[in-house]
Scaffold this active site. Structure first.
Site, PDB file in Angstrom:
ATOM      1  N   SER A  19       0.861  -1.184   0.000  1.00  0.00           N
ATOM      2  CA  SER A  19       0.000   0.000   0.000  1.00  0.00           C
ATOM      3  C   SER A  19       0.898   1.235   0.000  1.00  0.00           C
ATOM      4  CB  SER A  19      -0.935   0.000   1.210  1.00  0.00           C
ATOM      5  OG  SER A  19      -0.215  -0.196   2.405  1.00  0.00           O
ATOM      6  N   PHE A  43      12.014  14.636  10.165  1.00  0.00           N
ATOM      7  CA  PHE A  43      10.681  14.017  10.376  1.00  0.00           C
ATOM      8  C   PHE A  43      10.758  12.983  11.495  1.00  0.00           C
ATOM      9  CE2 PHE A  43       8.857  14.099   5.732  1.00  0.00           C
ATOM     10  CZ  PHE A  43       8.551  15.440   5.895  1.00  0.00           C
ATOM     11  N   GLY A  66      -3.990  11.806  16.332  1.00  0.00           N
ATOM     12  CA  GLY A  66      -3.429  13.096  15.935  1.00  0.00           C
ATOM     13  C   GLY A  66      -2.607  13.676  17.075  1.00  0.00           C
ATOM     14  N   ASP A  67      -1.931  14.770  16.783  1.00  0.00           N
ATOM     15  CA  ASP A  67      -1.069  15.406  17.782  1.00  0.00           C
ATOM     16  C   ASP A  67      -1.573  16.793  18.113  1.00  0.00           C
ATOM     17  OD1 ASP A  67       0.943  13.431  18.137  1.00  0.00           O
ATOM     18  OD2 ASP A  67       1.593  13.852  16.079  1.00  0.00           O
ATOM     19  N   GLU A  73       1.283   5.543   0.768  1.00  0.00           N
ATOM     20  CA  GLU A  73       0.729   6.711   1.467  1.00  0.00           C
ATOM     21  C   GLU A  73       1.183   8.009   0.799  1.00  0.00           C
ATOM     22  OE1 GLU A  73       0.770   6.507   5.793  1.00  0.00           O
ATOM     23  OE2 GLU A  73       1.427   8.589   5.859  1.00  0.00           O
ATOM     24  N   LYS A 125      -7.111  -0.804  20.257  1.00  0.00           N
ATOM     25  CA  LYS A 125      -7.510  -0.313  18.928  1.00  0.00           C
ATOM     26  C   LYS A 125      -7.990  -1.463  18.046  1.00  0.00           C
ATOM     27  CE  LYS A 125      -3.579   2.326  18.307  1.00  0.00           C
ATOM     28  NZ  LYS A 125      -2.733   3.410  17.764  1.00  0.00           N
ATOM     29  N   ASN A 148      -2.470  -0.497  24.388  1.00  0.00           N
ATOM     30  CA  ASN A 148      -3.168   0.493  23.559  1.00  0.00           C
ATOM     31  C   ASN A 148      -3.423  -0.047  22.159  1.00  0.00           C
ATOM     32  OD1 ASN A 148      -4.253   3.152  23.011  1.00  0.00           O
ATOM     33  ND2 ASN A 148      -2.439   3.441  21.733  1.00  0.00           N
ATOM     34  N   GLN A 182       4.780   3.264  12.372  1.00  0.00           N
ATOM     35  CA  GLN A 182       5.567   4.468  12.149  1.00  0.00           C
ATOM     36  C   GLN A 182       6.851   4.050  11.425  1.00  0.00           C
ATOM     37  OE1 GLN A 182       6.017   7.469  11.477  1.00  0.00           O
ATOM     38  NE2 GLN A 182       4.998   8.171  13.355  1.00  0.00           N
ATOM     39  N   ALA A 188      -2.407  18.186  10.200  1.00  0.00           N
ATOM     40  CA  ALA A 188      -2.509  18.418  11.640  1.00  0.00           C
ATOM     41  C   ALA A 188      -3.768  19.226  11.951  1.00  0.00           C
ATOM     42  CB  ALA A 188      -1.277  19.153  12.123  1.00  0.00           C
ATOM     43  N   THR A 245      -3.020  11.348   3.734  1.00  0.00           N
ATOM     44  CA  THR A 245      -2.965  11.792   5.134  1.00  0.00           C
ATOM     45  C   THR A 245      -3.926  12.954   5.399  1.00  0.00           C
ATOM     46  OG1 THR A 245      -1.121  13.265   4.676  1.00  0.00           O
ATOM     47  CG2 THR A 245      -0.568  11.038   5.424  1.00  0.00           C
ATOM     48  N   TYR A 246      -4.073  13.226   6.676  1.00  0.00           N
ATOM     49  CA  TYR A 246      -4.993  14.252   7.166  1.00  0.00           C
ATOM     50  C   TYR A 246      -4.130  15.260   7.910  1.00  0.00           C
ATOM     51  CZ  TYR A 246      -9.670  15.434   9.123  1.00  0.00           C
ATOM     52  OH  TYR A 246     -10.872  16.011   9.457  1.00  0.00           O
ATOM     53  N   HIS A 263       3.826  -1.129   3.679  1.00  0.00           N
ATOM     54  CA  HIS A 263       3.185   0.168   3.438  1.00  0.00           C
ATOM     55  C   HIS A 263       4.309   1.170   3.173  1.00  0.00           C
ATOM     56  CE1 HIS A 263       0.011   3.228   3.968  1.00  0.00           C
ATOM     57  NE2 HIS A 263       0.885   3.927   4.674  1.00  0.00           N
TER      58      HIS A 263
HETATM   59  P1  FAD Z   1      -3.359   6.573  20.189  1.00  0.00           P
HETATM   60  O1  FAD Z   1      -3.371   5.178  19.722  1.00  0.00           O
HETATM   61  O2  FAD Z   1      -4.610   7.127  20.779  1.00  0.00           O
HETATM   62  O3  FAD Z   1      -2.167   6.659  21.244  1.00  0.00           O
HETATM   63  C1  FAD Z   1      -1.427   7.834  21.529  1.00  0.00           C
HETATM   64  C2  FAD Z   1      -0.712   7.676  22.874  1.00  0.00           C
HETATM   65  O4  FAD Z   1      -1.666   7.792  23.914  1.00  0.00           O
HETATM   66  C3  FAD Z   1      -0.017   6.335  23.082  1.00  0.00           C
HETATM   67  O5  FAD Z   1       1.181   6.563  23.776  1.00  0.00           O
HETATM   68  C4  FAD Z   1      -0.988   5.566  23.920  1.00  0.00           C
HETATM   69  O6  FAD Z   1      -0.338   4.586  24.703  1.00  0.00           O
HETATM   70  C5  FAD Z   1      -1.596   6.665  24.753  1.00  0.00           C
HETATM   71  N1  FAD Z   1      -2.978   6.324  25.170  1.00  0.00           N
HETATM   72  C6  FAD Z   1      -4.052   6.154  24.352  1.00  0.00           C
HETATM   73  N2  FAD Z   1      -5.139   5.857  25.077  1.00  0.00           N
HETATM   74  C7  FAD Z   1      -4.755   5.849  26.374  1.00  0.00           C
HETATM   75  C8  FAD Z   1      -5.428   5.627  27.607  1.00  0.00           C
HETATM   76  N3  FAD Z   1      -6.735   5.348  27.650  1.00  0.00           N
HETATM   77  N4  FAD Z   1      -4.723   5.698  28.743  1.00  0.00           N
HETATM   78  C9  FAD Z   1      -3.388   5.981  28.718  1.00  0.00           C
HETATM   79  N5  FAD Z   1      -2.692   6.209  27.586  1.00  0.00           N
HETATM   80  C10 FAD Z   1      -3.368   6.154  26.419  1.00  0.00           C
HETATM   81  N6  FAD Z   1      -1.076  12.247  12.172  1.00  0.00           N
HETATM   82  C11 FAD Z   1      -1.857  13.161  11.533  1.00  0.00           C
HETATM   83  O7  FAD Z   1      -2.111  14.251  12.067  1.00  0.00           O
HETATM   84  N7  FAD Z   1      -2.377  12.888  10.280  1.00  0.00           N
HETATM   85  C12 FAD Z   1      -2.139  11.716   9.629  1.00  0.00           C
HETATM   86  O8  FAD Z   1      -2.617  11.525   8.505  1.00  0.00           O
HETATM   87  C13 FAD Z   1      -1.302  10.742  10.275  1.00  0.00           C
HETATM   88  N8  FAD Z   1      -1.038   9.549   9.686  1.00  0.00           N
HETATM   89  C14 FAD Z   1      -0.275   8.613  10.344  1.00  0.00           C
HETATM   90  C15 FAD Z   1      -0.036   7.369   9.727  1.00  0.00           C
HETATM   91  C16 FAD Z   1       0.721   6.390  10.366  1.00  0.00           C
HETATM   92  C17 FAD Z   1       0.967   5.059   9.668  1.00  0.00           C
HETATM   93  C18 FAD Z   1       1.276   6.661  11.657  1.00  0.00           C
HETATM   94  C19 FAD Z   1       2.116   5.630  12.349  1.00  0.00           C
HETATM   95  C20 FAD Z   1       1.046   7.892  12.282  1.00  0.00           C
HETATM   96  C21 FAD Z   1       0.268   8.878  11.643  1.00  0.00           C
HETATM   97  N9  FAD Z   1      -0.016  10.114  12.247  1.00  0.00           N
HETATM   98  C22 FAD Z   1      -0.782  11.050  11.583  1.00  0.00           C
HETATM   99  C23 FAD Z   1       0.601  10.470  13.538  1.00  0.00           C
HETATM  100  C24 FAD Z   1      -0.316  10.217  14.782  1.00  0.00           C
HETATM  101  O9  FAD Z   1      -1.445  11.051  14.739  1.00  0.00           O
HETATM  102  C25 FAD Z   1       0.524  10.490  16.025  1.00  0.00           C
HETATM  103  O10 FAD Z   1       1.570   9.561  16.118  1.00  0.00           O
HETATM  104  C26 FAD Z   1      -0.202  10.610  17.364  1.00  0.00           C
HETATM  105  O11 FAD Z   1       0.732  11.092  18.344  1.00  0.00           O
HETATM  106  C27 FAD Z   1      -0.759   9.332  17.937  1.00  0.00           C
HETATM  107  O12 FAD Z   1      -1.799   8.848  17.216  1.00  0.00           O
HETATM  108  P2  FAD Z   1      -2.373   7.351  17.513  1.00  0.00           P
HETATM  109  O13 FAD Z   1      -3.492   7.159  16.602  1.00  0.00           O
HETATM  110  O14 FAD Z   1      -1.276   6.377  17.524  1.00  0.00           O
HETATM  111  O15 FAD Z   1      -2.886   7.582  19.026  1.00  0.00           O
END
Ligand code: FAD
Length: 297
Positions: free
Chosen positions: A22, A226, A115-116, A24, A175, A171, A186, A58, A55-56, A276
């Site tokens: 795939s 990055f 997201g961040d 990206e 999911k 975590n 990542q 920030a 991607t989406y 990917h």
């Molecule tokens: P989560 O899975 O929610 O986790 C984030 C952190 O919070 C983890 O450390 C987890 O352990 C902790 N956590 C979650 N839930 C709990 C809980 N209940 N209690 C305690 N701790 C918890 N960002 C963008 O803005 N746009 C994109 O298009 C984008 N694409 C991406 C594609 C890929 C393949 C990857 C790997 C990352 C991408 N990101 C993107 C970055 C991503 O948004 C960030 O890495 C963000 O910091 C975490 O997102 P996540 O979905 O992993 O979060």
């Protein structure tokens, strides 16, 4: 003489019917960037990827562009297009509206992410008071709206906010249990980190595929920047390979191809069958890597 491992992996790549790839992309900002985007999409689409994702930005900053690109990829190329989606800074109602927009546009695949915060990945995350709490919560919300194919993120070096490996893997499990079909990692440059991560996940009972996210190093300067921002480390041996090549684009490009080829070949030898690629909207290096995996137009 051709090394036995190499010979074996070449044969495996050519005869592996279960191989999935795939790609990206990110939504282009200008007309010139959009031209390159479509050129790359049209070059890579004939490789029959499982999906092409967009991607989406920030904080949802590319919402309309992401939707426009995924809709057009699907209609122009026939390749399934996946839209990334984050829940940072938005209410559940707002995020749900985007998901319904994807559904109405015929998008069947979503990469669901937390997201961040605007300050960056290392900064504390505060969910919107009426928003999804994290990616697992978002996956559950998407599942209520439609029968999407859902991918989530995984971190071979641990997400910077996961205090321990248990927290990280728990975590990921949440999911997947919420309804994700696979995780995409990542970027990482040490295959051992990825393989250890998969082992940890499997020990925790996770059976969904954890697809390695491969980042070709088009520009070491850019990619190491990055990587630093997203919590991926650059091993010393990798930095040494690119040392002094900033002003020598030809050797830099050859080194980038060699490094990425070595990474995917090793993973293939480990029995990995899904990849990917983070294309950064460029096609050449990824086209070559796909061929190395036995995939031609
Ligand atoms: P989560 O899975 O929610 O986790 C984030 C952190 O919070 C983890 O450390 C987890 O352990 C902790 N956590 C979650 N839930 C709990 C809980 N209940 N209690 C305690 N701790 C918890 N960002 C963008 O803005 N746009 C994109 O298009 C984008 N694409 C991406 C594609 C890929 C393949 C990857 C790997 C990352 C991408 N990101 C993107 C970055 C991503 O948004 C960030 O890495 C963000 O910091 C975490 O997102 P996540 O979905 O992993 O979060």
């Amino acid at each position: 003489m051709l090394d036995d491992n190499l010979r074996a992996s070449r044969k495996t790549a050519e005869t592996r019917p279960d191989l999935q790839i795939s790609f990206e992309f990110f939504p282009p900002k200008t007309d010139v960037m959009e031209e390159r985007f479509w050129e790359s999409v049209h070059k890579l689409a004939p490789l029959k990827p499982r999906f092409v994702s967009v991607t989406y930005g920030a904080g949802g900053s590319t919402r309309e562009r992401t939707l426009r690109m995924v809709s057009r990829i699907a209609s122009d190329t026939g390749v399934p297009a996946a839209a990334h989606l984050t829940c940072v800074g938005a209410t559940k109602a707002e995020v749900d509206e985007v998901v319904r927009g994807y559904k109405d546009a015929g998008v069947t695949s979503i990469v669901a992410l937390r997201g961040d915060p605007p300050e960056g990945i290392g900064q504390p995350f505060t969910p919107h008071p009426e928003g999804y709490q994290n990616a697992a919560d978002l996956v559950a919300g998407i599942r209520k709206i439609g029968d999407f194919d859902i991918s989530v993120a995984a971190y071979p070096e641990k997400h910077p906010q996961s205090e321990s490996w248990n927290v990280e893997i728990d975590n990921l499990k949440r999911k997947i249990d919420a309804g994700a079909n696979r995780a995409i990692t990542q970027m990482f440059f040490s295959n051992a980190d990825y393989l250890r991560y998969v082992e940890r996940a499997q020990k925790a009972g996770i059976t969904a595929p954890i697809v390695p996210g491969i980042q070709p190093i088009h520009s070491f300067k850019q990619i190491s920047g990055f990587a630093g921002r997203c919590g991926a480390s650059i091993p010393e041996w990798l930095a040494e390979r690119f040392d002094g090549l900033d002003e020598d684009p030809e050797t830099h490009a050859l080194m980038a191809a060699a490094v990425a080829a070595e990474q995917v070949t090793e993973l293939l030898d480990e029995g990995i069958t899904e990849f990917h690629f983070f294309t950064l909207n460029r096609s050449n290096l990824v086209l070559a890597l796909a061929r190395l995996l036995g995939r031609r137009p």
